[in-house]
Scaffold this motif. Structure first.
Motif, PDB file in Angstrom:
ATOM      1  N   ALA A  98       6.191  17.668   2.783  1.00  0.00           N
ATOM      2  CA  ALA A  98       6.143  16.234   2.502  1.00  0.00           C
ATOM      3  C   ALA A  98       6.852  15.883   1.199  1.00  0.00           C
ATOM      4  CB  ALA A  98       4.689  15.769   2.426  1.00  0.00           C
ATOM      5  N   THR A  99       7.388  14.679   1.149  1.00  0.00           N
ATOM      6  CA  THR A  99       7.897  14.131  -0.099  1.00  0.00           C
ATOM      7  C   THR A  99       6.709  13.841  -0.995  1.00  0.00           C
ATOM      8  OG1 THR A  99       9.792  13.122   0.993  1.00  0.00           O
ATOM      9  CG2 THR A  99       9.164  12.196  -1.139  1.00  0.00           C
ATOM     10  N   LYS A 100       6.788  14.260  -2.219  1.00  0.00           N
ATOM     11  CA  LYS A 100       5.687  14.065  -3.158  1.00  0.00           C
ATOM     12  C   LYS A 100       6.148  13.104  -4.248  1.00  0.00           C
ATOM     13  CE  LYS A 100       4.646  18.787  -2.107  1.00  0.00           C
ATOM     14  NZ  LYS A 100       5.771  18.823  -1.171  1.00  0.00           N
ATOM     15  N   ALA A 101       5.439  11.990  -4.363  1.00  0.00           N
ATOM     16  CA  ALA A 101       5.813  10.979  -5.357  1.00  0.00           C
ATOM     17  C   ALA A 101       4.565  10.476  -6.065  1.00  0.00           C
ATOM     18  CB  ALA A 101       6.533   9.820  -4.690  1.00  0.00           C
ATOM     19  N   PHE A 102       4.716  10.246  -7.345  1.00  0.00           N
ATOM     20  CA  PHE A 102       3.636   9.743  -8.176  1.00  0.00           C
ATOM     21  C   PHE A 102       4.141   8.508  -8.904  1.00  0.00           C
ATOM     22  CE2 PHE A 102       0.881  10.430 -12.137  1.00  0.00           C
ATOM     23  CZ  PHE A 102      -0.200   9.757 -11.585  1.00  0.00           C
ATOM     24  N   LEU A 103       3.584   7.346  -8.571  1.00  0.00           N
ATOM     25  CA  LEU A 103       3.985   6.078  -9.178  1.00  0.00           C
ATOM     26  C   LEU A 103       2.988   5.704 -10.250  1.00  0.00           C
ATOM     27  CD1 LEU A 103       5.155   6.029  -6.208  1.00  0.00           C
ATOM     28  CD2 LEU A 103       5.231   3.582  -6.501  1.00  0.00           C
ATOM     29  N   VAL A 104       3.458   5.614 -11.483  1.00  0.00           N
ATOM     30  CA  VAL A 104       2.603   5.230 -12.601  1.00  0.00           C
ATOM     31  C   VAL A 104       2.883   3.765 -12.910  1.00  0.00           C
ATOM     32  CG1 VAL A 104       1.966   5.670 -14.993  1.00  0.00           C
ATOM     33  CG2 VAL A 104       2.672   7.575 -13.522  1.00  0.00           C
ATOM     34  N   SER A 127       7.407  20.936 -10.255  1.00  0.00           N
ATOM     35  CA  SER A 127       6.876  21.362  -8.951  1.00  0.00           C
ATOM     36  C   SER A 127       7.382  20.484  -7.810  1.00  0.00           C
ATOM     37  CB  SER A 127       5.345  21.388  -8.975  1.00  0.00           C
ATOM     38  OG  SER A 127       4.832  20.085  -9.150  1.00  0.00           O
ATOM     39  N   GLY A 128       8.385  19.639  -8.082  1.00  0.00           N
ATOM     40  CA  GLY A 128       9.019  18.851  -7.026  1.00  0.00           C
ATOM     41  C   GLY A 128       8.443  17.472  -6.798  1.00  0.00           C
ATOM     42  N   VAL A 129       7.589  17.006  -7.679  1.00  0.00           N
ATOM     43  CA  VAL A 129       7.018  15.661  -7.552  1.00  0.00           C
ATOM     44  C   VAL A 129       7.963  14.657  -8.206  1.00  0.00           C
ATOM     45  CG1 VAL A 129       5.072  14.159  -8.154  1.00  0.00           C
ATOM     46  CG2 VAL A 129       4.662  16.568  -7.576  1.00  0.00           C
ATOM     47  N   LEU A 130       8.302  13.602  -7.479  1.00  0.00           N
ATOM     48  CA  LEU A 130       9.083  12.510  -8.047  1.00  0.00           C
ATOM     49  C   LEU A 130       8.128  11.651  -8.854  1.00  0.00           C
ATOM     50  CD1 LEU A 130      11.171  11.397  -4.935  1.00  0.00           C
ATOM     51  CD2 LEU A 130      11.947  12.753  -6.885  1.00  0.00           C
ATOM     52  N   VAL A 131       8.355  11.553 -10.148  1.00  0.00           N
ATOM     53  CA  VAL A 131       7.504  10.739 -11.003  1.00  0.00           C
ATOM     54  C   VAL A 131       8.239   9.431 -11.267  1.00  0.00           C
ATOM     55  CG1 VAL A 131       6.268  10.582 -13.195  1.00  0.00           C
ATOM     56  CG2 VAL A 131       6.502  12.803 -12.044  1.00  0.00           C
ATOM     57  N   MET A 132       7.582   8.320 -10.927  1.00  0.00           N
ATOM     58  CA  MET A 132       8.201   7.005 -11.042  1.00  0.00           C
ATOM     59  C   MET A 132       7.410   6.134 -11.994  1.00  0.00           C
ATOM     60  SD  MET A 132       8.846   6.500  -7.003  1.00  0.00           S
ATOM     61  CE  MET A 132      10.556   6.494  -6.554  1.00  0.00           C
ATOM     62  N   SER A 133       8.123   5.284 -12.715  1.00  0.00           N
ATOM     63  CA  SER A 133       7.520   4.357 -13.663  1.00  0.00           C
ATOM     64  C   SER A 133       7.726   2.938 -13.162  1.00  0.00           C
ATOM     65  CB  SER A 133       8.192   4.528 -15.033  1.00  0.00           C
ATOM     66  OG  SER A 133       7.810   3.489 -15.898  1.00  0.00           O
ATOM     67  N   VAL A 171      11.253   1.006  -4.448  1.00  0.00           N
ATOM     68  CA  VAL A 171      10.494   2.214  -4.785  1.00  0.00           C
ATOM     69  C   VAL A 171      10.435   3.140  -3.575  1.00  0.00           C
ATOM     70  CG1 VAL A 171       8.148   3.040  -5.277  1.00  0.00           C
ATOM     71  CG2 VAL A 171       9.139   1.218  -6.665  1.00  0.00           C
ATOM     72  N   TYR A 172      10.148   2.588  -2.402  1.00  0.00           N
ATOM     73  CA  TYR A 172      10.060   3.405  -1.188  1.00  0.00           C
ATOM     74  C   TYR A 172      11.421   4.038  -0.868  1.00  0.00           C
ATOM     75  CZ  TYR A 172       8.835   4.831   3.541  1.00  0.00           C
ATOM     76  OH  TYR A 172       8.603   5.561   4.677  1.00  0.00           O
ATOM     77  N   GLN A 173      12.478   3.274  -1.019  1.00  0.00           N
ATOM     78  CA  GLN A 173      13.823   3.797  -0.779  1.00  0.00           C
ATOM     79  C   GLN A 173      14.137   4.946  -1.742  1.00  0.00           C
ATOM     80  OE1 GLN A 173      16.960   0.956  -1.392  1.00  0.00           O
ATOM     81  NE2 GLN A 173      18.315   1.997   0.038  1.00  0.00           N
ATOM     82  N   ALA A 174      13.740   4.798  -3.005  1.00  0.00           N
ATOM     83  CA  ALA A 174      13.962   5.863  -3.989  1.00  0.00           C
ATOM     84  C   ALA A 174      13.157   7.103  -3.618  1.00  0.00           C
ATOM     85  CB  ALA A 174      13.591   5.387  -5.387  1.00  0.00           C
ATOM     86  N   MET A 175      11.950   6.912  -3.108  1.00  0.00           N
ATOM     87  CA  MET A 175      11.130   8.051  -2.663  1.00  0.00           C
ATOM     88  C   MET A 175      11.804   8.799  -1.526  1.00  0.00           C
ATOM     89  SD  MET A 175       7.210   7.041  -2.285  1.00  0.00           S
ATOM     90  CE  MET A 175       6.659   5.649  -3.197  1.00  0.00           C
ATOM     91  N   LEU A 176      12.312   8.054  -0.575  1.00  0.00           N
ATOM     92  CA  LEU A 176      12.923   8.673   0.600  1.00  0.00           C
ATOM     93  C   LEU A 176      14.208   9.412   0.281  1.00  0.00           C
ATOM     94  CD1 LEU A 176      12.429   5.989   3.385  1.00  0.00           C
ATOM     95  CD2 LEU A 176      11.126   8.082   3.021  1.00  0.00           C
ATOM     96  N   THR A 177      15.025   8.811  -0.568  1.00  0.00           N
ATOM     97  CA  THR A 177      16.316   9.428  -0.869  1.00  0.00           C
ATOM     98  C   THR A 177      16.203  10.486  -1.949  1.00  0.00           C
ATOM     99  OG1 THR A 177      16.902   7.759  -2.511  1.00  0.00           O
ATOM    100  CG2 THR A 177      17.593   7.340  -0.232  1.00  0.00           C
TER     101      THR A 177
END
Length: 184
Positions: A98-104, A127-133, A171-177
């Motif tokens: 799975a894509t792993k993303a953490f939105l702060v 560890s491969g988590v996309l961290v977003m602000s 944000v969703y588009q950034a997660m997917l790409t």
């Protein structure tokens, strides 16, 4: 995975915008056992109102509605550390494919050292988590945002509730790409 709250003691209006953002994301993209899994950390009071094991949209949105703003503020570093310890570091909760993303989500005023933010985010990013602000309300401090985000393409902000649908899509588009592009 979302974190909401406010270092620098955000006001109720900003906290409500964070909650609306999360609910809009759920309305737009849903949640399911095989699809998107939602987890939420309220770093203002250090609670975890939603874990990855709830797939009922209405139940999650109700939990978001019941989440309270803490008058004591909170620390983004705490949210990053809790995400790693309670979610992304738990192999029973994480699907390897799975894509792993953490939105702060946070307010414009963040009173934390850039080095501390970066150090707290690095284990997640490593560890491969996309961290977003996502800055809600006020003029964002890009230096703060990029200190813990996975790159410039994972930094977002909005002022008005009317901006939320557009920012949720970006944000969703950034997660997917997973690409470092500027979506603002």
């Amino acid at each position: 995975m979302f974190a909401l709250g406010g270092p620098g003691r955000i006001d109720q209006e900003t906290f409500n915008k964070q909650k609306v953002f999360i609910k809009q994301f759920i309305n737009s993209y849903g949640t399911s056992e095989s699809g998107i899994r939602i987890g939420i950390i309220n770093y203002g009071d250090n609670s975890i109102p939603v874990r990855f094991n709830n797939f009922d949209r209405q139940s999650i949105k109700s939990m978001v509605d019941r989440t309270q703003r803490s008058r004591q503020g909170g620390q983004i570093t705490s949210a990053l550390q809790r995400a790693r310890a309670n979610f992304f570091g738990n192999q029973r909760l994480i699907r390897t494919h799975a894509t792993k993303a953490f939105l702060v989500l946070h307010g414009a005023n963040v009173d934390q050292r850039l080095g501390d933010l970066s150090s707290a985010a690095n284990p997640l990013k490593g560890s491969g988590v996309l961290v977003m602000s996502v800055t809600t309300g006020g003029i964002p401090n890009k230096a703060v945002q990029t200190a813990f985000a996975s790159g410039d393409g994972f930094v977002f902000d909005f002022q008005d509730l009317s901006d939320i649908p557009k920012i949720v899509r970006r944000v969703y588009q950034a997660m997917l790409t997973g690409k470092f592009r500027n979506y603002n």
